[in-house]
Scaffold this motif. Structure first.
Motif, PDB file in Angstrom:
ATOM      1  N   ALA A 197       0.834  -1.205   0.000  1.00 20.26           N
ATOM      2  CA  ALA A 197       0.000   0.000   0.000  1.00 20.26           C
ATOM      3  C   ALA A 197       0.869   1.255   0.000  1.00 20.26           C
ATOM      4  N   THR A 198       1.527   1.518  -1.130  1.00 23.45           N
ATOM      5  CA  THR A 198       2.307   2.730  -1.310  1.00 23.45           C
ATOM      6  C   THR A 198       1.526   3.697  -2.193  1.00 23.45           C
ATOM      7  N   GLU A 199       2.133   4.855  -2.459  1.00 18.37           N
ATOM      8  CA  GLU A 199       1.443   5.850  -3.277  1.00 18.37           C
ATOM      9  C   GLU A 199       1.240   5.370  -4.721  1.00 18.37           C
ATOM     10  N   ARG A 200       2.038   4.387  -5.159  1.00 16.38           N
ATOM     11  CA  ARG A 200       1.911   3.885  -6.526  1.00 16.38           C
ATOM     12  C   ARG A 200       0.883   2.761  -6.653  1.00 16.38           C
ATOM     13  N   ALA A 201       0.348   2.298  -5.541  1.00 21.00           N
ATOM     14  CA  ALA A 201      -0.559   1.155  -5.580  1.00 21.00           C
ATOM     15  C   ALA A 201      -1.784   1.415  -6.441  1.00 21.00           C
ATOM     16  N   ALA A 202      -2.221   2.669  -6.501  1.00 21.25           N
ATOM     17  CA  ALA A 202      -3.414   2.998  -7.282  1.00 21.25           C
ATOM     18  C   ALA A 202      -3.238   2.662  -8.761  1.00 21.25           C
TER      19      ALA A 202
END
Length: 255
Positions: A197-202
């Protein structure tokens, strides 16, 4: 987060790709456990911000700019030397975290350039850097290398052939390096995260959602959970663990 342990006191850790994402959390976790951390990455402003945050927590860190996208012997030698100079000490812990992430794409549409870039960053760079630093650790008789692999290197994922192949290579290198450097006192292990769940997960949400429905934990791992596994493998708590690939995936590998 203030220093909460002394397991890594007196040791210096180099974390590649630690100016963003998971690398930042790993750098903070190692520092909180007592290590002097050398942060590396391409973005000087972000790197200095990470260092400032670690120092604000009462721990020790330094920044060394590095671009592993065009990894060659001269660039790697320069990074290894500048990291040791910045910390005024040899590197005791190497975390090979920097990676080229690829959005899912059919194999037939991949270009040779995309494949080469992924293997350069994900395989060639850690191979060259480990060759320099693990050899120096072996000469001193101790050290730890922790590679960041991936659950995708343990099981196939449609549309992710290149990334999966690079991470399977990282897992294989982990076992080979354990056999090579272990007799000299250097431990080499890997962490294989599932989705984080990092900022790039989206960017990967639509591809991850169906799989998460089958994962026992029903959720992504947090960066802190993955970083805790890295700290454990780097510490003496894992003194007799060699060549392991530790999954931090909520049970993904079990399904």
């Amino acid at each position: 987060m203030s220093p909460n342990s002394t397991r890594l006191t007196g040791r210096t850790a180099l974390v590649t790709g630690s100016t963003g994402g998971l690398g930042v959390t790993i750098a903070h976790a190692l520092a909180a456990d007592g290590a002097v951390v050398v942060v590396t990455g391409r973005d000087v402003a972000r790197g200095e911000s990470v260092v400032a945050g670690i120092r604000a927590d009462g721990a020790s860190a330094h920044f060394v700019a590095a671009d592993l996208g065009g990894a060659d012997e001269q660039a790697i030698d320069g990074l290894a030397q500048r990291a040791a100079e910045a910390a005024s000490a040899g590197i005791d812990i190497l975390v090979n975290n920097a990676a080229k992430l690829l959005l899912p794409e059919p194999t037939a549409t991949l270009s040779a350039g995309e494949v080469a870039e992924a293997f350069t960053v994900n395989v060639v760079a850690p191979m060259l850097l480990t060759g320099r630093l693990a050899s120096a650790m072996a000469a001193r008789g101790s050290g730890s290398v922790v590679n960041i692999g991936s659950i995708t290197g343990l099981r196939g994922t449609a549309g992710s052939a290149v990334y999966d192949a690079t991470k399977a290579s990282v897992h294989s290198l982990t076992r080979s390096w354990a056999a090579e450097y272990g007799p000299s006192g250097v431990r080499v292990n890997a962490v294989a995260p599932g989705p984080i769940a990092t900022e790039r997960a989206a960017e990967f949400a639509e591809h991850i959602a169906p799989a998460l429905a089958r994962v026992p934990s029903r959720r992504m791992s947090t960066p802190q959970e993955v970083a805790a596994a890295v700290v454990f493998l780097a510490s003496d708590d894992a003194a007799n663990i060699q060549g392991a690939v530790l999954s931090v995936d909520g049970g993904w590998a079990a399904t």
